[in-house]
Design an enzyme around this catalytic site. Structure first.
Site, PDB file in Angstrom:
ATOM      1  N   CYS A  87       0.965  -1.279  -0.156  1.00 52.97           N
ATOM      2  CA  CYS A  87       0.240  -0.021  -0.002  1.00 52.97           C
ATOM      3  C   CYS A  87       0.965   1.181  -0.118  1.00 52.97           C
ATOM      4  O   CYS A  87       1.803   1.467   0.654  1.00 52.97           O
ATOM      5  CB  CYS A  87      -0.976  -0.062   1.260  1.00 52.97           C
ATOM      6  SG  CYS A  87      -1.933   1.470   1.253  1.00 52.97           S
ATOM      7  N   HIS A 128      -9.245  -3.656  -1.802  1.00 53.40           N
ATOM      8  CA  HIS A 128      -8.335  -3.019  -1.038  1.00 53.40           C
ATOM      9  C   HIS A 128      -8.755  -1.483  -0.975  1.00 53.40           C
ATOM     10  O   HIS A 128      -8.686  -0.943   0.152  1.00 53.40           O
ATOM     11  CB  HIS A 128      -7.073  -2.989  -1.956  1.00 53.40           C
ATOM     12  CG  HIS A 128      -5.932  -2.269  -1.130  1.00 53.40           C
ATOM     13  ND1 HIS A 128      -4.892  -3.078  -0.301  1.00 53.40           N
ATOM     14  CD2 HIS A 128      -5.592  -0.991  -1.106  1.00 53.40           C
ATOM     15  CE1 HIS A 128      -3.772  -1.992   0.309  1.00 53.40           C
ATOM     16  NE2 HIS A 128      -4.396  -1.102  -0.241  1.00 53.40           N
ATOM     17  N   GLU A 129      -9.131  -0.928  -1.961  1.00 49.35           N
ATOM     18  CA  GLU A 129      -9.753   0.428  -1.880  1.00 49.35           C
ATOM     19  C   GLU A 129     -10.993   0.775  -1.193  1.00 49.35           C
ATOM     20  O   GLU A 129     -11.031   1.792  -0.453  1.00 49.35           O
ATOM     21  CB  GLU A 129      -9.719   1.083  -3.389  1.00 49.35           C
ATOM     22  CG  GLU A 129      -8.419   1.073  -4.229  1.00 49.35           C
ATOM     23  CD  GLU A 129      -7.189   1.451  -3.271  1.00 49.35           C
ATOM     24  OE1 GLU A 129      -7.237   2.040  -2.399  1.00 49.35           O
ATOM     25  OE2 GLU A 129      -6.153   0.716  -3.876  1.00 49.35           O
ATOM     26  N   HIS A 132      -9.916   0.601   2.428  1.00 46.08           N
ATOM     27  CA  HIS A 132      -9.856   2.047   2.819  1.00 46.08           C
ATOM     28  C   HIS A 132     -10.805   2.958   3.168  1.00 46.08           C
ATOM     29  O   HIS A 132     -10.842   3.658   4.431  1.00 46.08           O
ATOM     30  CB  HIS A 132      -9.077   2.703   1.872  1.00 46.08           C
ATOM     31  CG  HIS A 132      -7.354   2.470   1.648  1.00 46.08           C
ATOM     32  ND1 HIS A 132      -6.531   2.773   2.873  1.00 46.08           N
ATOM     33  CD2 HIS A 132      -6.830   1.897   0.860  1.00 46.08           C
ATOM     34  CE1 HIS A 132      -5.290   2.387   2.504  1.00 46.08           C
ATOM     35  NE2 HIS A 132      -5.501   1.821   1.311  1.00 46.08           N
TER      36      HIS A 132
HETATM   37 ZN   LIG Z   1      -3.642   0.932   0.274  1.00 44.56          ZN
END
Ligand SMILES: [Zn+2]
Length: 138
Positions: A87, A128-129, A132
């Site tokens: 990341c 993954h996003e 976030h």
């Molecule tokens: Zn990330």
């Protein structure tokens, strides 16, 4: 405009707020910042440039283009597997669990609601996003 990368894990651990049409400029900054890091990064969420709104941008493997999603949420997922990810906001690679195929509902730049299915690497980036957006770090 390209923005500096947020690395404060306390900030990154807070769930983001819903995005509105007032946040369209954030998506432009996010896309510019991703483009500036294209050699090392395939997706970003708005909190990675210090804006706590639910906006992501990612490089779509199938179209070769950067795609922006407002308020994305995973409505279906299948094919759990274990992998490792890096990341831009964190150092090193870390283990995580992902799904091979996901269906996502989100809003476009025109705030039209759309639902689409992704698989493979593009699906992994999106997961993954979206993590976030939920304040979840790998
Ligand atoms: Zn990330």
């Amino acid at each position: 405009m390209q923005q500096p990368i947020m690395t404060d894990e306390r900030f990154l651990s807070k769930p983001s707020e819903p995005a509105t049409t007032d946040d369209l400029h954030v998506a432009v900054d996010l896309a510019d910042t991703l483009a500036a890091h294209a050699d090392s990064c395939v997706g970003m969420a708005a909190n990675m440039i210090g804006v706590g709104k639910r906006i992501i941008v990612f490089s779509d493997e199938t179209t070769g283009r950067n795609t922006v999603m407002f308020n994305p949420r995973i409505v279906e997922r299948s094919g759990e597997y274990e992998t490792e990810e890096g990341c831009l906001s964190l150092t090193g690679m870390r283990p995580t669990v992902r799904y091979e195929r996901i269906t996502v509902t989100c809003q476009t730049r025109r705030f039209r609601e759309v639902t689409a299915t992704f698989d493979g690497f593009t699906a992994q980036i999106i997961q993954h996003e979206i993590d976030h957006c939920n304040g979840i770090l790998i």
